[in-house]
Design a protein around this motif. Structure first.
Motif, PDB file in Angstrom:
ATOM      1  N   GLN A 552      51.860  62.220  88.801  1.00  0.00           N
ATOM      2  CA  GLN A 552      52.803  63.225  88.314  1.00  0.00           C
ATOM      3  C   GLN A 552      53.806  63.581  89.398  1.00  0.00           C
ATOM      4  OE1 GLN A 552      52.183  64.196  84.887  1.00  0.00           O
ATOM      5  NE2 GLN A 552      54.381  64.580  85.178  1.00  0.00           N
ATOM      6  N   GLN A 553      53.318  63.688  90.624  1.00  0.00           N
ATOM      7  CA  GLN A 553      54.209  63.962  91.750  1.00  0.00           C
ATOM      8  C   GLN A 553      55.159  62.785  91.962  1.00  0.00           C
ATOM      9  OE1 GLN A 553      52.141  65.336  95.209  1.00  0.00           O
ATOM     10  NE2 GLN A 553      53.913  65.117  96.552  1.00  0.00           N
ATOM     11  N   ALA A 554      54.650  61.558  91.784  1.00  0.00           N
ATOM     12  CA  ALA A 554      55.484  60.364  91.925  1.00  0.00           C
ATOM     13  C   ALA A 554      56.625  60.368  90.916  1.00  0.00           C
ATOM     14  CB  ALA A 554      54.630  59.106  91.753  1.00  0.00           C
ATOM     15  N   LEU A 555      56.342  60.822  89.691  1.00  0.00           N
ATOM     16  CA  LEU A 555      57.390  60.878  88.678  1.00  0.00           C
ATOM     17  C   LEU A 555      58.508  61.820  89.102  1.00  0.00           C
ATOM     18  CD1 LEU A 555      55.364  60.939  85.328  1.00  0.00           C
ATOM     19  CD2 LEU A 555      56.712  59.058  86.284  1.00  0.00           C
ATOM     20  N   ALA A 582      57.301  53.218  85.924  1.00  0.00           N
ATOM     21  CA  ALA A 582      56.467  52.498  84.955  1.00  0.00           C
ATOM     22  C   ALA A 582      55.009  52.478  85.399  1.00  0.00           C
ATOM     23  CB  ALA A 582      56.987  51.074  84.784  1.00  0.00           C
ATOM     24  N   ILE A 583      54.761  52.263  86.684  1.00  0.00           N
ATOM     25  CA  ILE A 583      53.375  52.259  87.175  1.00  0.00           C
ATOM     26  C   ILE A 583      52.762  53.651  87.037  1.00  0.00           C
ATOM     27  CG2 ILE A 583      51.872  51.791  89.157  1.00  0.00           C
ATOM     28  CD1 ILE A 583      54.039  49.950  90.247  1.00  0.00           C
ATOM     29  N   ALA A 584      53.527  54.664  87.419  1.00  0.00           N
ATOM     30  CA  ALA A 584      53.004  56.036  87.347  1.00  0.00           C
ATOM     31  C   ALA A 584      52.671  56.412  85.907  1.00  0.00           C
ATOM     32  CB  ALA A 584      54.024  57.004  87.947  1.00  0.00           C
ATOM     33  N   ARG A 585      53.548  56.070  84.979  1.00  0.00           N
ATOM     34  CA  ARG A 585      53.292  56.416  83.581  1.00  0.00           C
ATOM     35  C   ARG A 585      52.132  55.596  83.014  1.00  0.00           C
ATOM     36  NH1 ARG A 585      56.652  60.134  81.889  1.00  0.00           N
ATOM     37  NH2 ARG A 585      58.757  60.313  82.754  1.00  0.00           N
ATOM     38  N   LEU A 586      51.978  54.382  83.471  1.00  0.00           N
ATOM     39  CA  LEU A 586      50.825  53.582  83.073  1.00  0.00           C
ATOM     40  C   LEU A 586      49.542  54.257  83.519  1.00  0.00           C
ATOM     41  CD1 LEU A 586      49.560  50.934  81.966  1.00  0.00           C
ATOM     42  CD2 LEU A 586      49.975  49.928  84.229  1.00  0.00           C
ATOM     43  N   HIS A 587      49.512  54.793  84.747  1.00  0.00           N
ATOM     44  CA  HIS A 587      48.333  55.493  85.260  1.00  0.00           C
ATOM     45  C   HIS A 587      48.053  56.769  84.469  1.00  0.00           C
ATOM     46  CE1 HIS A 587      48.115  53.491  89.506  1.00  0.00           C
ATOM     47  NE2 HIS A 587      48.301  52.615  88.543  1.00  0.00           N
ATOM     48  N   LEU A 588      49.117  57.349  83.922  1.00  0.00           N
ATOM     49  CA  LEU A 588      48.948  58.561  83.118  1.00  0.00           C
ATOM     50  C   LEU A 588      48.646  58.249  81.650  1.00  0.00           C
ATOM     51  CD1 LEU A 588      51.900  60.634  84.615  1.00  0.00           C
ATOM     52  CD2 LEU A 588      49.465  61.167  84.849  1.00  0.00           C
ATOM     53  N   GLY A 589      48.642  56.985  81.284  1.00  0.00           N
ATOM     54  CA  GLY A 589      48.377  56.597  79.905  1.00  0.00           C
ATOM     55  C   GLY A 589      49.571  56.711  78.996  1.00  0.00           C
ATOM     56  N   GLU A 590      50.773  56.909  79.554  1.00  0.00           N
ATOM     57  CA  GLU A 590      51.993  57.042  78.752  1.00  0.00           C
ATOM     58  C   GLU A 590      52.615  55.654  78.580  1.00  0.00           C
ATOM     59  OE1 GLU A 590      54.403  59.848  80.840  1.00  0.00           O
ATOM     60  OE2 GLU A 590      52.850  61.418  80.830  1.00  0.00           O
ATOM     61  N   LEU A 591      52.032  54.855  77.692  1.00  0.00           N
ATOM     62  CA  LEU A 591      52.356  53.436  77.626  1.00  0.00           C
ATOM     63  C   LEU A 591      53.763  53.168  77.108  1.00  0.00           C
ATOM     64  CD1 LEU A 591      48.956  51.957  76.382  1.00  0.00           C
ATOM     65  CD2 LEU A 591      49.743  52.431  78.712  1.00  0.00           C
ATOM     66  N   GLU A 619      55.060  41.535  86.738  1.00  0.00           N
ATOM     67  CA  GLU A 619      53.655  41.848  86.988  1.00  0.00           C
ATOM     68  C   GLU A 619      53.268  43.146  86.283  1.00  0.00           C
ATOM     69  OE1 GLU A 619      50.351  40.354  88.421  1.00  0.00           O
ATOM     70  OE2 GLU A 619      51.956  39.761  89.779  1.00  0.00           O
ATOM     71  N   VAL A 620      54.065  44.179  86.475  1.00  0.00           N
ATOM     72  CA  VAL A 620      53.774  45.473  85.853  1.00  0.00           C
ATOM     73  C   VAL A 620      53.910  45.385  84.328  1.00  0.00           C
ATOM     74  CG1 VAL A 620      54.548  47.870  85.665  1.00  0.00           C
ATOM     75  CG2 VAL A 620      54.350  46.790  87.921  1.00  0.00           C
ATOM     76  N   SER A 621      54.842  44.591  83.851  1.00  0.00           N
ATOM     77  CA  SER A 621      54.968  44.388  82.403  1.00  0.00           C
ATOM     78  C   SER A 621      53.681  43.803  81.830  1.00  0.00           C
ATOM     79  CB  SER A 621      56.145  43.454  82.101  1.00  0.00           C
ATOM     80  OG  SER A 621      57.370  44.021  82.500  1.00  0.00           O
ATOM     81  N   SER A 622      53.065  42.891  82.570  1.00  0.00           N
ATOM     82  CA  SER A 622      51.794  42.315  82.123  1.00  0.00           C
ATOM     83  C   SER A 622      50.726  43.401  82.026  1.00  0.00           C
ATOM     84  CB  SER A 622      51.350  41.226  83.107  1.00  0.00           C
ATOM     85  OG  SER A 622      50.046  40.772  82.804  1.00  0.00           O
ATOM     86  N   TRP A 623      50.686  44.303  82.994  1.00  0.00           N
ATOM     87  CA  TRP A 623      49.704  45.391  82.968  1.00  0.00           C
ATOM     88  C   TRP A 623      49.936  46.284  81.738  1.00  0.00           C
ATOM     89  CZ3 TRP A 623      50.559  47.361  88.691  1.00  0.00           C
ATOM     90  CH2 TRP A 623      50.304  46.305  89.576  1.00  0.00           C
ATOM     91  N   ILE A 624      51.199  46.580  81.460  1.00  0.00           N
ATOM     92  CA  ILE A 624      51.511  47.471  80.342  1.00  0.00           C
ATOM     93  C   ILE A 624      51.141  46.814  79.022  1.00  0.00           C
ATOM     94  CG2 ILE A 624      53.397  48.627  79.119  1.00  0.00           C
ATOM     95  CD1 ILE A 624      54.805  48.887  81.872  1.00  0.00           C
ATOM     96  N   MET A 625      51.511  45.542  78.856  1.00  0.00           N
ATOM     97  CA  MET A 625      51.185  44.846  77.602  1.00  0.00           C
ATOM     98  C   MET A 625      49.669  44.786  77.389  1.00  0.00           C
ATOM     99  SD  MET A 625      53.991  44.081  76.023  1.00  0.00           S
ATOM    100  CE  MET A 625      54.410  45.739  76.602  1.00  0.00           C
ATOM    101  N   THR A 626      48.947  44.538  78.459  1.00  0.00           N
ATOM    102  CA  THR A 626      47.486  44.468  78.355  1.00  0.00           C
ATOM    103  C   THR A 626      46.922  45.825  77.958  1.00  0.00           C
ATOM    104  OG1 THR A 626      47.451  42.721  80.022  1.00  0.00           O
ATOM    105  CG2 THR A 626      45.368  43.857  79.577  1.00  0.00           C
ATOM    106  N   ALA A 627      47.437  46.897  78.561  1.00  0.00           N
ATOM    107  CA  ALA A 627      46.965  48.246  78.219  1.00  0.00           C
ATOM    108  C   ALA A 627      47.297  48.604  76.774  1.00  0.00           C
ATOM    109  CB  ALA A 627      47.592  49.272  79.169  1.00  0.00           C
ATOM    110  N   MET A 628      48.363  47.992  76.215  1.00  0.00           N
ATOM    111  CA  MET A 628      48.746  48.258  74.837  1.00  0.00           C
ATOM    112  C   MET A 628      47.963  47.390  73.841  1.00  0.00           C
ATOM    113  SD  MET A 628      52.915  48.645  75.275  1.00  0.00           S
ATOM    114  CE  MET A 628      53.200  49.219  73.594  1.00  0.00           C
ATOM    115  N   GLY A 629      47.017  46.614  74.351  1.00  0.00           N
ATOM    116  CA  GLY A 629      46.209  45.765  73.479  1.00  0.00           C
ATOM    117  C   GLY A 629      46.849  44.442  73.143  1.00  0.00           C
TER     118      GLY A 629
END
Length: 796
Positions: A552-555, A582-591, A619-629
């Motif tokens: 949240q602080q990173a955002l 994008a990484i910070a929001r991924l950690h917060l679950g805001e896909l 790389e981060v796009s891959s993480w996001i897509m994976t988290a989105m199922g």
């Protein structure tokens, strides 16, 4: 498994980008038989050398033959390279290998060319034969599908080399007088074509045909000599050109050992062209010889436009040289760049040396690029970034020439180090890290201790080394820089020493130390008004905060960066800040918000072509897509990222243990969802993607995810073999064996065109995007049927 080694290159879903060969503005005359023979030689031999005297047309002939080649074509121009150590980096740059790692350039070239059959055109080798041969032998040994076409004034002397001696154009027989038959002679055809370019009404008739024969014979059929002579026909008759050329040939000494007599005619014509130039034109011809590559008008004016060439006199001289075919103007839309042929540039360099002005002009050349680099840096936080980087890429050979002068001339190292430091964004964002590090380190060896120039060069080269993953060397540079900054009381340098030490802490996993140092560095950057450094430290601080469990602080941190960047029209730091977001929001679950942030970065990268930012974003796009199922999309993007990392010669591991651990965790999640075999196949599908392809592919997948369209595995999951005809099923099974369309046609004894049609229908029926997806789907169908024994050979 699926064997794709035999896949036809033209069917790959990721085209590797044929080299954009220069389009000539004039016609190509008299080399039809040479082109046909050269093309056949290239099909039978892996190394073909086009040899011949200067001015015979080796480059034009080689490039024209390369246009007929079916596979990827890359062109490397060595005319501007003076140091043998620069051959491999020049090849790497020419073929599109991002220059981001400290890995040997030859290894990076091999890694890039291994993905597909290629033709490598290496132009103007004669002054670097030994180093060129050494490189080509290594490439040919390690790359069995590589073919090399070299041009040189003499053969390379390599075992297995096929030498294609390019002779001058055929000349008419003495006594030829039939104008109609003369036009069938190649040298006469060229003269006629070029003469009509300056004198549209020019014809061969009974009055001038004997003179035409004499002129072509005196010029020995050399294309460059003929082109220079044709310009004279604007003000002289053919007979008058012959008479004046005769007088000049008599004044020349006999050719020395190893010199071809026909070169005397070219030398005479170049000297005649020089003598016919005005004093201003001669001066510009000589001064332009310091440019190893094409340049824009602003640069010409900055380096050459002084003294007798001040103001409009330079423009008049330039127009005159273009009219005399001494200077070539290359047009790209409204942009014009100017260059000289090698033989003409060499003559100009002789005249400049004779005048005793070489060092003066080379110093002006270097100082001009210091001014250019200063302007780029001063306006970095603005809307000019991408355009400035593109301009520096075009001027790259000239930048290296300026640094070479500085490193080799006594008393010039300080100015050279200043230039190398000012070019920091050219090295970092432009994709030339290896060049930057090499020149910075070379110049550092020539700088006195405890000087501002040394301190500046130290933190810039430390930045480069950190991105390359060379932390131990970076630590030494930063320690020395910190000492110099404190001794000099230089607040700006202290800010940079703290800034890049913080990046080292981040990459080493010491997050608390990194956060504290970044905050200190930002305070110092603000104190001296260094906005670019403040923004860069800001997004890096956001990364440290994210992995320090403060997303949240990173955002909040990166929001301040994007706000300032947006206000200034700045995009480079803006793109990196959205990546961190994008990484910070991924950690917060805001896909969805994470997806939007990374898409913003990808859109910026379409202009910047920053290899590191592209790899990190994919790389981060891959993480996001994976988290989105969307595991299949995640696997595809991890493969794209891996391919870009390989081209860069580095990996995610260089950016610290926390990012690396997140990447490994994502990979394990993908394997669990898809199965290791299927995931591996998807990762390999786009392993040949370059930076441009990576941005395009990733943008498409991220955009599709936002539209709610299912990923590729989901779309194909409900399909069955029953939806295909018997012949289509047969073709699909052979695709799964790894056969190309050509090989399938041979196996089934049908035409290649018929196979192409079947493949297109299979892709459409299965809603697939590539042959690899079809192969993966066939494997899954076999596994679901529980009958691996019935699977085709190579499947399972």
């Amino acid at each position: 498994m699926v064997d794709v080694a035999g896949q036809d290159r033209r069917e790959r879903q990721v085209p590797r980008g044929r080299h954009r060969l220069a389009t000539a503005l004039d016609s190509f005359v008299g080399r039809e038989s040479d082109i046909a023979r050269l093309h056949e030689e290239l099909r039978r031999h892996r190394l073909v050398s086009v040899t011949g005297p200067g001015g015979v047309g080796k480059t034009r002939t080689a490039l024209t033959a390369a246009e007929l080649w079916d596979d990827d074509v890359y062109v490397v121009e060595l005319a501007s390279v003076a140091d043998p150590s620069q051959i491999a980096p020049t090849v790497a740059t020419a073929i599109g290998v991002a220059d981001q790692s400290n890995r040997d350039a030859v290894d990076r070239v091999i890694g890039h060319l291994a993905a597909a059959p290629s033709l490598l055109v290496v132009d103007n080798c004669e002054h670097l034969v030994e180093g060129t041969v050494r490189l080509l032998l290594r490439l040919l040994a390690d790359l069995p599908e590589l073919t090399v076409l070299a041009t040189s004034r003499s053969a390379l002397g390599v075992r297995g080399e096929q030498v294609h001696r390019l002779d001058p154009l055929a000349v008419p027989e003495t006594g030829s007088s039939d104008g109609r038959s003369l036009t069938e002679v190649p040298s006469v055809r060229l003269l006629l074509d070029r003469a009509r370019g300056v004198l549209p009404e020019f014809r061969i008739n009974d009055d001038n045909c004997d003179a035409v024969v004499a002129l072509c014979r005196k010029l020995d059929g050399l294309p460059l000599a003929i082109e220079l002579a044709a310009v004279r026909l604007r003000s002289l008759s053919v007979s008058q050109v012959v008479e004046r050329l005769d007088g000049r040939l008599h004044l020349l000494a006999a050719p020395g050992p190893g010199t071809e007599p026909r070169q005397q005619s070219l030398r005479a014509l170049i000297a005649w062209s020089y003598d016919l130039c005005s004093q201003a034109e001669q001066l510009l011809w000589a001064r332009m010889s310091v440019f190893p590559a094409s340049v824009g008008l602003e640069t010409l004016e900055g380096v050459c436009g002084h003294g007798d060439l001040a103001g409009d006199r330079l423009l008049d001289a330039l127009d005159g040289l273009i009219g005399k075919s001494v200077v070539v103007a290359d047009r790209d839309g409204e942009e014009l760049r100017y260059r000289q042929f090698v033989s003409l540039r060499e003559y100009g360099a002789e005249q400049l040396d004779a005048s005793g002005c070489t060092e003066e002009i080379r110093r002006l050349h270097r100082d001009h690029y210091i001014a250019v680099a200063t302007t780029v840096l001063d306006r970095w936080c603005g809307p000019h970034q991408a355009r400035d980087l593109a301009r520096l890429r075009l001027d790259h050979p000239n930048l290296l020439a300026a640094l070479g002068f500085s490193a080799s001339t006594p008393g010039e190292a300080v100015a050279g180090a200043r230039l190398a430091s000012l070019l920091r964004y050219h090295w970092i964002a432009g994709g030339f890290l290896t060049y930057g590090r090499r020149w910075l380190e070379r110049l550092l060896r020539r700088l006195d201790a405890r000087t501002p120039e040394r301190g500046e060069a130290l933190w810039v080269v430390a930045w480069v080394a950190l991105i390359q993953g060379d932390r131990s060397v970076a630590r030494e540079y930063l320690d020395e820089c910190t000492t110099i900054a404190e001794e000099l009381g230089d607040i700006a340098m202290q800010g940079h020493a703290a800034h890049w030490t913080a990046l080292m802490n981040l990459f080493e996993g010491d997050l608390q130390e990194a956060v504290e140092r970044y905050r200190y560095a930002i305070e110092l950057h603000r104190k001296v008004g260094d906005v670019p450094a403040e923004l860069a430290a800001g997004f890096q601080l956001g990364m440290a905060e994210t992995y320090h469990d403060r997303p949240q602080q990173a955002l909040s941190t990166v929001a301040a960066v994007t706000e300032r960047a947006t206000a200034d029209g700045e995009m480079w730091n803006h793109g990196y800040a959205r990546w961190v977001e994008a990484i910070a929001r991924l950690h917060l679950g805001e896909l969805e918000a994470a997806r939007d942030a990374i898409l913003s970065t990808l859109l910026i990268e379409r202009d910047f072509r920053d290899g590191v930012c592209t790899a990190l974003s994919v790389e981060v796009s891959s993480w996001i897509m994976t988290a989105m199922g969307r595991a299949a999309d995640g696997a595809t993007l991890s493969g794209v990222a891996a391919g870009v990392w390989r081209r860069l010669g580095t990996s995610l591991a260089a950016f610290g243990p926390h990012a690396s651990a997140e990447g490994r965790a994502c990979g394990e999640q993908i394997d669990h969802a898809l199965g290791a075999a299927v995931a591996g196949t998807l990762r390999n599908e786009y392993g040949g993607a370059d930076v441009v392809d990576a941005v395009r592919i990733c943008t498409g997948i991220i955009t599709a995810a936002g539209s709610g369209r299912p990923d590729r595995t989901s779309r194909m999951a409900g399909r069955t073999l029953a939806e295909l005809t018997a012949r289509e099923e047969e073709v699909a099974l052979l695709i799964a064996e790894g056969l190309s369309n050509k090989a399938i046609a041979q196996r089934l004894v049908i035409s290649r065109r018929t196979v192409d049609g079947h493949v297109e229908r299979i892709l459409r029926k299965l809603d697939a995007e590539s042959r690899i997806q079809v192969a993966t789907w066939v494997i899954e169908q076999s596994h679901r049927a529980g009958s691996p024994g019935d699977a085709p050979d190579g499947v399972g």
